[in-house]
Write an enzyme that holds these catalytic residues in place. Sequence first.
Site, PDB file in Angstrom:
ATOM      1  CD  GLN A 132      -2.426  -1.304   2.749  1.00 45.73           C
ATOM      2  OE1 GLN A 132      -3.455  -0.727   3.067  1.00 45.73           O
ATOM      3  NE2 GLN A 132      -1.776  -2.073   3.590  1.00 45.73           N
ATOM      4  CG  ASN A 133       4.033   1.226   2.359  1.00 50.37           C
ATOM      5  OD1 ASN A 133       2.947   1.476   2.866  1.00 50.37           O
ATOM      6  ND2 ASN A 133       4.947   0.478   2.958  1.00 50.37           N
ATOM      7  CG  ASP A 174       7.931   3.527   0.764  1.00 42.80           C
ATOM      8  OD1 ASP A 174       8.063   2.508   0.048  1.00 42.80           O
ATOM      9  OD2 ASP A 174       7.654   3.469   1.980  1.00 42.80           O
ATOM     10  CG  HIS A 199      -3.164   2.364  -1.707  1.00 43.68           C
ATOM     11  ND1 HIS A 199      -3.195   2.374  -0.329  1.00 43.68           N
ATOM     12  CD2 HIS A 199      -4.336   1.780  -2.086  1.00 43.68           C
ATOM     13  CE1 HIS A 199      -4.322   1.815   0.101  1.00 43.68           C
ATOM     14  NE2 HIS A 199      -5.027   1.445  -0.946  1.00 43.68           N
ATOM     15  N   GLY A 228       2.857  -4.722   8.949  1.00 44.84           N
ATOM     16  CA  GLY A 228       2.745  -3.290   9.213  1.00 44.84           C
ATOM     17  C   GLY A 228       1.562  -2.582   8.581  1.00 44.84           C
ATOM     18  CB  THR A 229      -1.284  -2.944   6.881  1.00 42.33           C
ATOM     19  OG1 THR A 229      -2.479  -2.242   6.517  1.00 42.33           O
ATOM     20  CG2 THR A 229      -1.535  -4.439   6.835  1.00 42.33           C
ATOM     21  CB  SER A 230      -4.221  -0.043  10.732  1.00 40.32           C
ATOM     22  OG  SER A 230      -4.569   0.633   9.540  1.00 40.32           O
ATOM     23  N   PRO A 259       3.576  -4.650  15.511  1.00 38.97           N
ATOM     24  CG  PRO A 259       4.738  -2.657  15.871  1.00 38.97           C
ATOM     25  CD  PRO A 259       4.175  -3.529  14.801  1.00 38.97           C
TER      26      PRO A 259
END
Length: 270
Positions: free
Chosen positions: A107-108, A110, A125, A216-218, A243
């Site tokens: 979804q990044n 960068d 995305h 690392g995604t909500s 985390p």
Amino acid sequence: MSGFSEQLETAGRWIRSAERIGVFTGAGISAESGIATFRDAGGFWQKYPPEEFATWDGILHLSATNPNLLADFLLELLEPIAEAEPNPGHRAIAALEQHRRVTVMTQNVDALHQDAGSREVKEIHGTFFEIVNSSGERLRTVTRAELLDVVESLRKAKESFFRRINLASAVRPMLGLGTHGFYRPNLVLFGDGMNEPDWTESLDVAQNCDVFLTVGTSGLVLPAAMLPHEAASSGAKCIAVDPSEESGDLWFPGTAGEVLPRLLEAAFPN
Ligand code: OAD
């Protein structure tokens, strides 16, 4: 053996037995590269509400009503991306390709997976590193150095006397009106369709992989958040590294940079 070691052993075995692995990442994987996530405490959307800053209409409105605020937003968004380097989490995913067929679905925006060496990356995305026209046709790619130039120009423009004009020219390499009409970075903002063909291909990977690794995604943004569910209901073993966001058959509550290299080592010890 501790719970963590047992989990590593199980996940390592699943990865070793897999022919095809899907890796689904969100902002959390780039946190250790210095790029803020969206929804954690101090996250991006707390300071810049997405209703105002994450739609093209919102951005257009801000450029007319509050160009300084828009410049602050763009600087805060672009500078960490322009300066970022892949972290051990990105590198572990890239290294997995030496052993198995891996497709990254991110979804990044960068491009850090590609910089780490991942070859099959679906950018659902979109990306800051591609310019498209108003019909979504790809016009050209952008380098990280060019992004850094835009950041420098934005900073100078903010301090200049003819601020509004200079802000517009600072972003002109990536956003503006050219001979072929409106051009912009290939980003999926709220209300836009997903980046194709990457999205359709990601659905196919989720439905056909043996192991699906979420990092690392909500999992709050649809339709992207459907991918782990598609994978689970198609029979993939689902592993999650985050985390605080528990999900999957096996959850590692740690950071990408800490857990992913250990997961790689557990699957394919040197
Ligand atoms: P979020 O900010 O919603 O979630 C980030 C996740 O990363 C959280 O679950 C954190 O617990 C986790 N996290 C934080 N640090 C981490 C670390 N070092 N290692 C691993 N995980 C860590 O970001 P996304 O889920 O990516 O969309 O957000 C999804 C979409 O919402 C984005 O692509 C963007 C945003 O609005 C658009 O702009 C269309």
